[in-house]
Scaffold this active site. Structure first.
Site, PDB file in Angstrom:
ATOM      1  N   HIS A  24      -3.714 -19.698   4.520  1.00 11.93           N
ATOM      2  CA  HIS A  24      -4.354 -18.418   4.174  1.00 11.93           C
ATOM      3  C   HIS A  24      -3.352 -17.472   3.512  1.00 11.93           C
ATOM      4  O   HIS A  24      -3.656 -16.836   2.501  1.00 11.93           O
ATOM      5  CB  HIS A  24      -4.897 -17.723   5.431  1.00 11.93           C
ATOM      6  CG  HIS A  24      -6.049 -18.408   6.099  1.00 11.93           C
ATOM      7  ND1 HIS A  24      -6.079 -18.709   7.436  1.00 11.93           N
ATOM      8  CD2 HIS A  24      -7.239 -18.839   5.601  1.00 11.93           C
ATOM      9  CE1 HIS A  24      -7.229 -19.280   7.744  1.00 11.93           C
ATOM     10  NE2 HIS A  24      -7.951 -19.387   6.643  1.00 11.93           N
ATOM     11  N   LYS A  48     -21.078 -19.936  13.077  1.00  9.98           N
ATOM     12  CA  LYS A  48     -20.757 -21.272  13.551  1.00  9.98           C
ATOM     13  C   LYS A  48     -20.203 -21.367  14.967  1.00  9.98           C
ATOM     14  O   LYS A  48     -20.383 -22.339  15.636  1.00  9.98           O
ATOM     15  CB  LYS A  48     -19.844 -21.992  12.564  1.00  9.98           C
ATOM     16  CG  LYS A  48     -18.635 -21.253  12.077  1.00  9.98           C
ATOM     17  CD  LYS A  48     -17.948 -22.100  10.990  1.00  9.98           C
ATOM     18  CE  LYS A  48     -16.672 -21.445  10.507  1.00  9.98           C
ATOM     19  NZ  LYS A  48     -16.105 -22.163   9.386  1.00  9.98           N
ATOM     20  N   ARG A  98      -8.863 -26.759  -0.509  1.00  5.75           N
ATOM     21  CA  ARG A  98      -7.791 -27.660  -0.063  1.00  5.75           C
ATOM     22  C   ARG A  98      -7.999 -29.072  -0.570  1.00  5.75           C
ATOM     23  O   ARG A  98      -7.105 -29.687  -1.113  1.00  5.75           O
ATOM     24  CB  ARG A  98      -7.715 -27.677   1.474  1.00  5.75           C
ATOM     25  CG  ARG A  98      -7.199 -26.390   2.070  1.00  5.75           C
ATOM     26  CD  ARG A  98      -7.507 -26.311   3.525  1.00  5.75           C
ATOM     27  NE  ARG A  98      -8.948 -26.417   3.738  1.00  5.75           N
ATOM     28  CZ  ARG A  98      -9.570 -26.275   4.878  1.00  5.75           C
ATOM     29  NH1 ARG A  98      -8.879 -26.053   5.975  1.00  5.75           N
ATOM     30  NH2 ARG A  98     -10.877 -26.363   4.959  1.00  5.75           N
ATOM     31  N   SER A 135      -7.660 -23.583  10.359  1.00 10.21           N
ATOM     32  CA  SER A 135      -7.538 -22.860  11.631  1.00 10.21           C
ATOM     33  C   SER A 135      -7.954 -23.759  12.792  1.00 10.21           C
ATOM     34  O   SER A 135      -7.320 -23.753  13.851  1.00 10.21           O
ATOM     35  CB  SER A 135      -8.432 -21.616  11.624  1.00 10.21           C
ATOM     36  OG  SER A 135      -8.022 -20.716  10.631  1.00 10.21           O
TER      37      SER A 135
HETATM   38  O1  PNS Z   1     -12.905 -19.103   7.196  1.00  7.83           O
HETATM   39  P1  PNS Z   1     -14.306 -19.624   7.090  1.00  7.83           P
HETATM   40  O2  PNS Z   1     -14.968 -19.652   8.450  1.00  7.83           O
HETATM   41  O3  PNS Z   1     -14.401 -20.940   6.389  1.00  7.83           O
HETATM   42  O4  PNS Z   1     -15.090 -18.537   6.179  1.00  7.83           O
HETATM   43  C1  PNS Z   1     -16.468 -18.674   5.954  1.00  7.83           C
HETATM   44  C2  PNS Z   1     -17.051 -17.339   5.471  1.00  7.83           C
HETATM   45  C3  PNS Z   1     -16.734 -16.242   6.469  1.00  7.83           C
HETATM   46  C4  PNS Z   1     -16.444 -16.972   4.143  1.00  7.83           C
HETATM   47  C5  PNS Z   1     -18.581 -17.516   5.340  1.00  7.83           C
HETATM   48  O5  PNS Z   1     -19.072 -18.006   6.549  1.00  7.83           O
HETATM   49  C6  PNS Z   1     -19.295 -16.222   5.017  1.00  7.83           C
HETATM   50  O6  PNS Z   1     -19.240 -15.757   3.899  1.00  7.83           O
HETATM   51  N1  PNS Z   1     -19.974 -15.629   6.033  1.00  7.83           N
HETATM   52  C7  PNS Z   1     -20.694 -14.387   5.861  1.00  7.83           C
HETATM   53  C8  PNS Z   1     -22.213 -14.610   5.998  1.00  7.83           C
HETATM   54  C9  PNS Z   1     -22.816 -15.011   4.653  1.00  7.83           C
HETATM   55  O7  PNS Z   1     -22.762 -14.302   3.681  1.00  7.83           O
HETATM   56  N2  PNS Z   1     -23.433 -16.213   4.643  1.00  7.83           N
HETATM   57  C10 PNS Z   1     -24.082 -16.760   3.459  1.00  7.83           C
HETATM   58  C11 PNS Z   1     -23.089 -17.476   2.543  1.00  7.83           C
HETATM   59  S1  PNS Z   1     -23.880 -18.052   1.067  1.00  7.83           S
END
Ligand code: PNS
Length: 170
Positions: A24, A48, A98, A135
């Protein structure tokens, strides 16, 4: 887009950061050179799972790790990323990629976010030395006793050690 336009751009780098890793931080540092302003945005209550680190812990870890990067600030949001980037008047969403398998989910997410907000997602390839670092794998290895010192920034390692001590004493 010219370089001048990119430097005038406000970008959002969203994630769970549970916890932040060197992968990150590598993306944050490199993106900070590409855009005028970078908001590192911690999502609150990701669908999640329950995070291992509280929002306050994640904010404090990221703020400490990003303290030396002048055009980066740490925030959090709840709800849709598309709504957040519109509210922030951000022009770009930044994500790290990645491995090829990241691309499949990121592609549909980027297209959905663009259709909801008209904001494009720009991807930075993770440095190859972090291509296996996530993570979740860092947490699993650490809490089973493995050495993750090379994979997370020092302030994060200290918080992880404190969390492990708390868990072992309860
Ligand atoms: O670090 P992560 O958990 O891979 O990040 C995922 C994240 C937070 C970027 C994604 O889950 C997100 O954007 N969540 C916000 C809710 C949202 O907008 N969901 C629809 C995505 S199309």
């Amino acid at each position: 887009m010219t370089n001048g336009q990119l430097r005038a751009t406000r970008a959002v780098y969203p994630g769970s950061f549970d916890p932040p890793t060197n992968g990150h931080l590598d993306v944050i540092e490199r993106a900070s050179h590409c855009f005028g302003e970078l908001i590192v945005a911690i999502v609150v209550n990701p669908q999640k799972r329950d995070p291992m680190f509280s929002l306050e812990e994640r904010e404090a870890m990221l703020a400490q790790c990003c303290a030396s990067v002048p055009n980066v600030r740490v925030e959090n949001f709840r709800g849709l990323l598309a709504d957040y980037v519109k509210a922030k008047r951000a022009n770009v969403i930044v994500k790290g990629l990645r491995v090829v398998s990241d691309f499949e989910s990121e592609m549909s997410t980027a297209l959905m976010n663009r259709s909801l907000s008209q904001v494009d997602t720009m991807f930075l390839m993770a440095d190859q030395k972090y291509s296996f670092v996530s993570s979740s794998i860092v947490k699993e290895v650490f809490f089973l006793g493995g050495d993750v010192a090379a994979l997370v920034p020092d302030p994060v390692l200290r918080v992880m050690e404190a969390k492990r001590a708390t868990l072992h004493s309860s």
